[in-house]
Scaffold this active site. Sequence first.
Site, short mmCIF file in Angstrom:
data_model
loop_
_atom_site.label_atom_id
_atom_site.label_comp_id
_atom_site.label_asym_id
_atom_site.label_seq_id
_atom_site.Cartn_x
_atom_site.Cartn_y
_atom_site.Cartn_z
N ASP A 105 0.82 -1.21 0.01
CA ASP A 105 0.03 0.09 -0.06
C ASP A 105 0.92 1.12 -0.04
O ASP A 105 1.69 1.30 -0.80
CB ASP A 105 -1.09 -0.08 1.11
N TYR A 156 -11.78 8.77 -2.02
CA TYR A 156 -11.25 8.95 -0.73
C TYR A 156 -9.85 9.75 -0.76
O TYR A 156 -9.63 10.68 0.19
CB TYR A 156 -10.99 7.69 -0.21
N TYR A 261 -1.53 11.42 2.28
CA TYR A 261 -2.28 11.89 0.98
C TYR A 261 -2.16 13.18 0.89
O TYR A 261 -2.28 13.80 -0.34
CB TYR A 261 -3.68 11.37 1.31
N HIS A 326 -7.38 -6.24 -0.76
CA HIS A 326 -6.31 -5.37 -0.42
C HIS A 326 -5.22 -5.64 0.30
O HIS A 326 -4.06 -5.44 0.33
CB HIS A 326 -6.87 -3.96 -0.10
#
Length: 350
Positions: A105, A156, A261, A326
Amino acid sequence: MEEIVQKKVRVNGLDMHVAEKGNGPTILFIHGFPELWYSWRHQILYFADNGYRAVAPDLRGYGGTTGAPNEDVGKFSIMHLVGDLVMLLEELAPDEEKVYVVAHDWGAIIGWNLCLLRPDKVKAYAALSVYYSPRNPNPATRLPEYYRAIYGDDHYIWRFQVMFIFHLTLLLYIFWFWLNIYEQEVGDIEGEFEKIGVKEVMKKFLTYRKPAPLFFPKGKGFGDSGEDDDDSLPSWLSPEDLDYYADNFTKTGFTGGVNYYRALNLNWELLAAWTGAQVKVPAKYIVGDLDLVYNNKGAKEYIHSGELKKNVPLLEDIVVMEGVAHFLMQESPDEVNKHIHHFLKNHEKN
Protein backbone atom coordinates in the site's frame (compact mmCIF):
# COMPACT_ATOMS: atom_id res chain seq x y z
CA MET A 1 3.63 -11.92 19.76
CA GLU A 2 5.98 -11.87 22.77
CA GLU A 3 8.78 -13.44 20.75
CA ILE A 4 8.91 -10.40 18.46
CA VAL A 5 11.28 -7.81 19.93
CA GLN A 6 9.87 -4.29 20.28
CA LYS A 7 12.21 -1.31 20.62
CA LYS A 8 12.68 2.37 19.87
CA VAL A 9 15.36 3.71 17.54
CA ARG A 10 16.28 7.39 17.24
CA VAL A 11 15.94 8.14 13.52
CA ASN A 12 15.79 11.41 11.58
CA GLY A 13 14.31 13.38 14.48
CA LEU A 14 11.86 10.59 15.37
CA ASP A 15 11.70 7.95 18.06
CA MET A 16 10.80 5.13 15.71
CA HIS A 17 9.07 2.07 17.05
CA VAL A 18 10.47 -1.09 15.46
CA ALA A 19 9.45 -4.73 15.69
CA GLU A 20 12.04 -7.33 14.74
CA LYS A 21 12.92 -10.99 14.99
CA GLY A 22 15.53 -13.35 13.60
CA ASN A 23 19.13 -13.39 12.46
CA GLY A 24 20.48 -13.26 8.94
CA PRO A 25 20.05 -10.94 5.95
CA THR A 26 17.75 -8.05 6.82
CA ILE A 27 14.29 -7.69 5.30
CA LEU A 28 12.72 -4.27 5.79
CA PHE A 29 8.92 -4.51 5.87
CA ILE A 30 7.05 -1.24 5.18
CA HIS A 31 3.36 -0.98 6.10
CA GLY A 32 0.61 1.09 4.49
CA PHE A 33 -2.56 2.97 5.50
CA PRO A 34 -4.20 2.56 7.92
CA GLU A 35 -1.76 0.04 9.32
CA LEU A 36 1.14 -0.61 11.66
CA TRP A 37 4.13 -2.94 11.92
CA TYR A 38 1.52 -5.44 13.12
CA SER A 39 0.31 -5.98 9.55
CA TRP A 40 3.54 -7.93 8.98
CA ARG A 41 3.17 -10.21 12.02
CA HIS A 42 2.86 -13.36 9.90
CA GLN A 43 5.80 -12.43 7.69
CA ILE A 44 8.03 -11.55 10.63
CA LEU A 45 7.56 -14.98 12.20
CA TYR A 46 7.88 -16.85 8.90
CA PHE A 47 11.04 -15.17 7.68
CA ALA A 48 12.70 -15.21 11.09
CA ASP A 49 12.17 -18.97 11.10
CA ASN A 50 13.72 -19.19 7.64
CA GLY A 51 17.05 -17.53 8.28
CA TYR A 52 16.30 -13.82 7.90
CA ARG A 53 16.21 -10.82 10.19
CA ALA A 54 12.74 -9.31 9.79
CA VAL A 55 12.43 -5.62 10.67
CA ALA A 56 9.10 -3.74 10.61
CA PRO A 57 8.80 -0.15 11.85
CA ASP A 58 5.78 1.95 12.60
CA LEU A 59 6.19 4.69 10.00
CA ARG A 60 6.29 8.43 10.64
CA GLY A 61 2.98 9.49 12.22
CA TYR A 62 1.91 5.93 13.09
CA GLY A 63 1.62 3.79 16.19
CA GLY A 64 4.52 3.90 18.61
CA THR A 65 6.68 6.17 16.46
CA THR A 66 6.70 9.68 17.89
CA GLY A 67 8.17 13.06 17.00
CA ALA A 68 6.44 13.85 13.71
CA PRO A 69 4.63 17.23 13.72
CA ASN A 70 1.16 16.28 12.49
CA GLU A 71 0.26 19.92 12.03
CA ASP A 72 2.95 20.31 9.33
CA VAL A 73 2.01 18.35 6.21
CA GLY A 74 5.35 19.29 4.67
CA LYS A 75 7.06 17.00 7.16
CA PHE A 76 5.29 14.01 5.56
CA SER A 77 6.82 14.33 2.09
CA ILE A 78 8.26 11.35 0.26
CA MET A 79 11.74 12.72 0.99
CA HIS A 80 11.05 12.53 4.72
CA LEU A 81 9.54 9.05 4.45
CA VAL A 82 12.40 7.63 2.40
CA GLY A 83 14.90 9.46 4.58
CA ASP A 84 13.47 7.86 7.72
CA LEU A 85 14.07 4.40 6.29
CA VAL A 86 17.57 5.16 5.00
CA MET A 87 18.54 6.38 8.44
CA LEU A 88 16.83 3.40 10.09
CA LEU A 89 18.94 1.05 7.99
CA GLU A 90 22.07 2.99 8.94
CA GLU A 91 21.19 2.38 12.59
CA LEU A 92 20.00 -1.23 12.41
CA ALA A 93 22.05 -2.72 9.57
CA PRO A 94 25.25 -0.66 9.29
CA ASP A 95 27.25 -3.65 8.05
CA GLU A 96 24.86 -4.53 5.23
CA GLU A 97 25.41 -2.61 2.03
CA LYS A 98 21.97 -3.59 0.75
CA VAL A 99 18.84 -5.13 2.29
CA TYR A 100 15.70 -6.81 1.01
CA VAL A 101 12.59 -4.62 1.04
CA VAL A 102 8.97 -5.78 1.13
CA ALA A 103 6.17 -3.21 1.21
CA HIS A 104 2.42 -2.80 0.94
CA ASP A 105 0.00 0.00 0.00
CA TRP A 106 1.52 3.37 0.97
CA GLY A 107 4.55 1.42 2.09
CA ALA A 108 4.86 0.20 -1.50
CA ILE A 109 4.89 3.81 -2.73
CA ILE A 110 7.67 4.56 -0.27
CA GLY A 111 9.45 1.36 -1.31
CA TRP A 112 9.33 2.24 -5.01
CA ASN A 113 10.76 5.65 -4.20
CA LEU A 114 13.44 4.16 -1.97
CA CYS A 115 14.46 2.07 -4.99
CA LEU A 116 14.31 5.14 -7.24
CA LEU A 117 16.23 7.49 -4.96
CA ARG A 118 18.61 5.07 -3.22
CA PRO A 119 18.95 1.92 -5.32
CA ASP A 120 22.30 1.34 -3.63
CA LYS A 121 20.38 0.40 -0.46
CA VAL A 122 18.07 -2.26 -1.93
CA LYS A 123 19.07 -5.81 -2.84
CA ALA A 124 15.62 -6.78 -4.16
CA TYR A 125 12.14 -5.34 -3.77
CA ALA A 126 8.74 -7.06 -3.44
CA ALA A 127 5.82 -4.64 -3.79
CA LEU A 128 2.34 -5.65 -2.66
CA SER A 129 -0.82 -4.01 -4.02
CA VAL A 130 0.57 -0.72 -5.35
CA TYR A 131 2.51 -0.73 -8.63
CA TYR A 132 5.11 1.85 -9.63
CA SER A 133 3.67 4.99 -11.21
CA PRO A 134 6.27 7.31 -12.75
CA ARG A 135 5.94 11.05 -12.33
CA ASN A 136 4.03 12.71 -15.14
CA PRO A 137 5.02 16.37 -15.70
CA ASN A 138 1.41 17.32 -16.48
CA PRO A 139 -0.08 18.90 -13.31
CA ALA A 140 -3.48 17.42 -14.17
CA THR A 141 -2.05 13.96 -13.46
CA ARG A 142 -1.22 14.72 -9.83
CA LEU A 143 -3.04 11.99 -7.94
CA PRO A 144 -5.62 14.03 -6.01
CA GLU A 145 -6.71 15.90 -9.12
CA TYR A 146 -6.51 12.80 -11.30
CA TYR A 147 -8.77 10.70 -9.09
CA ARG A 148 -11.15 13.59 -8.53
CA ALA A 149 -11.50 14.03 -12.31
CA ILE A 150 -12.23 10.32 -12.81
CA TYR A 151 -14.27 9.45 -9.74
CA GLY A 152 -15.56 12.76 -8.37
CA ASP A 153 -15.34 14.61 -5.07
CA ASP A 154 -16.26 11.60 -2.94
CA HIS A 155 -13.22 9.51 -3.86
CA TYR A 156 -11.22 8.86 -0.72
CA ILE A 157 -7.94 10.36 -1.98
CA TRP A 158 -9.66 13.66 -2.74
CA ARG A 159 -11.60 13.55 0.53
CA PHE A 160 -8.34 13.03 2.43
CA GLN A 161 -6.99 16.36 1.24
CA VAL A 162 -7.07 19.35 3.57
CA MET A 163 -10.15 21.35 2.71
CA PHE A 164 -10.22 25.11 3.02
CA ILE A 165 -13.40 27.15 3.16
CA PHE A 166 -13.01 30.84 2.55
CA HIS A 167 -15.66 33.32 3.62
CA LEU A 168 -15.38 36.90 2.34
CA THR A 169 -17.33 39.21 4.58
CA LEU A 170 -17.80 42.75 3.30
CA LEU A 171 -17.93 45.04 6.31
CA LEU A 172 -18.08 48.78 6.52
CA TYR A 173 -14.52 49.84 5.80
CA ILE A 174 -14.93 53.02 7.88
CA PHE A 175 -15.44 51.06 11.09
CA TRP A 176 -13.26 47.96 10.46
CA PHE A 177 -9.59 47.69 9.48
CA TRP A 178 -10.02 44.27 7.94
CA LEU A 179 -12.17 42.95 5.12
CA ASN A 180 -11.66 39.22 5.05
CA ILE A 181 -12.59 36.58 7.59
CA TYR A 182 -11.04 33.24 6.84
CA GLU A 183 -12.44 30.07 8.29
CA GLN A 184 -10.21 27.06 7.79
CA GLU A 185 -11.68 23.58 7.98
CA VAL A 186 -8.67 21.37 8.62
CA GLY A 187 -8.86 17.73 9.51
CA ASP A 188 -12.33 17.33 8.03
CA ILE A 189 -11.92 13.61 7.37
CA GLU A 190 -10.58 12.96 10.87
CA GLY A 191 -13.76 14.48 12.27
CA GLU A 192 -15.83 12.08 10.21
CA PHE A 193 -13.74 9.15 11.38
CA GLU A 194 -14.33 10.24 14.96
CA LYS A 195 -18.10 10.20 14.44
CA ILE A 196 -17.97 6.65 13.06
CA GLY A 197 -15.64 5.41 15.78
CA VAL A 198 -12.05 4.22 15.47
CA LYS A 199 -12.82 0.52 15.73
CA GLU A 200 -15.55 0.66 13.11
CA VAL A 201 -13.31 2.69 10.77
CA MET A 202 -10.56 0.11 11.07
CA LYS A 203 -13.01 -2.72 10.46
CA LYS A 204 -14.37 -1.05 7.33
CA PHE A 205 -10.91 -0.42 5.89
CA LEU A 206 -9.41 -3.82 6.70
CA THR A 207 -12.38 -5.83 5.45
CA TYR A 208 -12.99 -3.84 2.25
CA ARG A 209 -13.21 -6.38 -0.58
CA LYS A 210 -14.95 -4.62 -3.44
CA PRO A 211 -12.96 -4.52 -6.70
CA ALA A 212 -14.01 -0.91 -7.03
CA PRO A 213 -12.99 2.57 -5.84
CA LEU A 214 -13.46 3.52 -2.21
CA PHE A 215 -15.78 6.48 -1.71
CA PHE A 216 -16.29 8.56 1.39
CA PRO A 217 -19.19 10.98 0.74
CA LYS A 218 -19.17 13.93 3.10
CA GLY A 219 -21.34 13.32 6.12
CA LYS A 220 -22.22 9.77 5.05
CA GLY A 221 -19.26 7.77 6.32
CA PHE A 222 -18.21 5.06 3.92
CA GLY A 223 -21.46 5.45 1.99
CA ASP A 224 -22.13 2.60 -0.42
CA SER A 225 -18.47 1.57 -0.15
CA GLY A 226 -19.07 0.48 3.41
CA GLU A 227 -22.25 -1.51 2.91
CA ASP A 228 -21.87 -4.98 4.33
CA ASP A 229 -24.70 -7.17 5.53
CA ASP A 230 -22.29 -9.46 7.37
CA ASP A 231 -21.07 -7.77 10.54
CA SER A 232 -18.71 -10.61 11.46
CA LEU A 233 -14.95 -10.47 10.99
CA PRO A 234 -13.21 -12.56 8.33
CA SER A 235 -11.28 -15.60 9.54
CA TRP A 236 -7.93 -13.88 9.02
CA LEU A 237 -8.78 -10.90 11.26
CA SER A 238 -9.43 -11.81 14.87
CA PRO A 239 -11.13 -9.53 17.43
CA GLU A 240 -7.72 -9.22 19.10
CA ASP A 241 -6.14 -8.10 15.81
CA LEU A 242 -8.83 -5.47 15.31
CA ASP A 243 -8.42 -4.31 18.91
CA TYR A 244 -4.67 -3.86 18.41
CA TYR A 245 -5.24 -1.52 15.48
CA ALA A 246 -8.12 0.31 17.17
CA ASP A 247 -6.20 0.85 20.41
CA ASN A 248 -3.22 2.31 18.57
CA PHE A 249 -5.25 4.63 16.34
CA THR A 250 -7.34 5.71 19.32
CA LYS A 251 -4.10 6.95 20.89
CA THR A 252 -2.59 8.56 17.80
CA GLY A 253 -5.55 9.49 15.63
CA PHE A 254 -5.44 9.22 11.83
CA THR A 255 -3.86 12.57 10.95
CA GLY A 256 -0.33 11.19 10.57
CA GLY A 257 -1.41 8.62 8.00
CA VAL A 258 -3.80 10.97 6.20
CA ASN A 259 -0.97 13.51 5.88
CA TYR A 260 0.75 11.16 3.41
CA TYR A 261 -2.15 11.79 1.04
CA ARG A 262 -2.09 15.50 1.75
CA ALA A 263 1.57 15.65 0.73
CA LEU A 264 0.98 14.01 -2.67
CA ASN A 265 1.13 17.26 -4.61
CA LEU A 266 4.24 18.31 -2.70
CA ASN A 267 5.83 14.99 -3.69
CA TRP A 268 5.01 15.71 -7.32
CA GLU A 269 7.00 18.94 -7.03
CA LEU A 270 9.92 17.39 -5.13
CA LEU A 271 10.35 14.52 -7.60
CA ALA A 272 10.60 16.72 -10.70
CA ALA A 273 14.28 15.86 -11.15
CA TRP A 274 13.36 12.17 -11.47
CA THR A 275 10.84 12.66 -14.28
CA GLY A 276 11.41 9.87 -16.79
CA ALA A 277 13.71 7.92 -14.46
CA GLN A 278 13.37 4.14 -14.22
CA VAL A 279 13.43 2.00 -11.09
CA LYS A 280 16.48 -0.20 -11.59
CA VAL A 281 16.24 -2.67 -8.74
CA PRO A 282 15.20 -6.34 -9.06
CA ALA A 283 11.48 -6.31 -8.32
CA LYS A 284 8.39 -8.47 -7.98
CA TYR A 285 4.80 -7.23 -7.90
CA ILE A 286 2.06 -9.13 -6.02
CA VAL A 287 -1.60 -8.12 -5.94
CA GLY A 288 -5.03 -9.61 -5.28
CA ASP A 289 -7.58 -9.62 -8.08
CA LEU A 290 -10.13 -8.03 -5.73
CA ASP A 291 -7.77 -5.24 -4.70
CA LEU A 292 -9.24 -1.79 -5.36
CA VAL A 293 -5.80 -0.63 -6.62
CA TYR A 294 -5.65 -3.41 -9.23
CA ASN A 295 -9.16 -2.43 -10.34
CA ASN A 296 -8.44 1.28 -10.76
CA LYS A 297 -9.21 2.64 -14.21
CA GLY A 298 -6.39 1.64 -16.56
CA ALA A 299 -4.42 -0.26 -13.92
CA LYS A 300 -4.65 -3.75 -15.42
CA GLU A 301 -3.72 -2.48 -18.87
CA TYR A 302 -0.70 -0.64 -17.47
CA ILE A 303 0.45 -3.62 -15.40
CA HIS A 304 0.03 -6.32 -18.06
CA SER A 305 0.76 -4.45 -21.30
CA GLY A 306 4.46 -4.05 -20.63
CA GLU A 307 4.26 -0.41 -19.53
CA LEU A 308 5.08 -1.27 -15.91
CA LYS A 309 8.03 -3.33 -17.13
CA LYS A 310 9.29 -0.33 -19.16
CA ASN A 311 9.40 1.77 -16.01
CA VAL A 312 10.82 -1.08 -13.90
CA PRO A 313 13.12 -2.90 -16.34
CA LEU A 314 14.30 -5.40 -13.69
CA LEU A 315 10.74 -6.43 -12.86
CA GLU A 316 10.91 -10.22 -12.75
CA ASP A 317 7.38 -11.32 -12.01
CA ILE A 318 3.79 -10.17 -11.65
CA VAL A 319 1.56 -12.32 -9.45
CA VAL A 320 -2.21 -11.84 -9.33
CA MET A 321 -3.77 -13.84 -6.50
CA GLU A 322 -7.32 -15.00 -7.13
CA GLY A 323 -10.07 -14.18 -4.65
CA VAL A 324 -7.78 -11.99 -2.55
CA ALA A 325 -8.36 -8.33 -1.68
CA HIS A 326 -6.18 -5.41 -0.60
CA PHE A 327 -4.67 -6.63 2.68
CA LEU A 328 -3.26 -9.75 1.06
CA MET A 329 -0.36 -10.42 3.43
CA GLN A 330 -2.87 -10.75 6.26
CA GLU A 331 -5.63 -12.44 4.29
CA SER A 332 -3.39 -15.07 2.62
CA PRO A 333 -0.10 -15.01 4.53
CA ASP A 334 1.09 -18.49 3.56
CA GLU A 335 0.77 -17.88 -0.17
CA VAL A 336 2.24 -14.39 0.07
CA ASN A 337 5.16 -15.66 2.13
CA LYS A 338 5.96 -18.32 -0.46
CA HIS A 339 5.90 -15.79 -3.30
CA ILE A 340 8.19 -13.42 -1.41
CA HIS A 341 10.55 -16.15 -0.20
CA HIS A 342 11.00 -17.62 -3.67
CA PHE A 343 11.87 -14.18 -5.01
CA LEU A 344 14.34 -13.35 -2.23
CA LYS A 345 16.14 -16.68 -2.57
CA ASN A 346 16.88 -15.84 -6.20
CA HIS A 347 18.83 -12.82 -5.01
CA GLU A 348 20.81 -14.25 -2.13
CA LYS A 349 24.13 -13.54 -3.89
CA ASN A 350 23.32 -9.94 -4.85
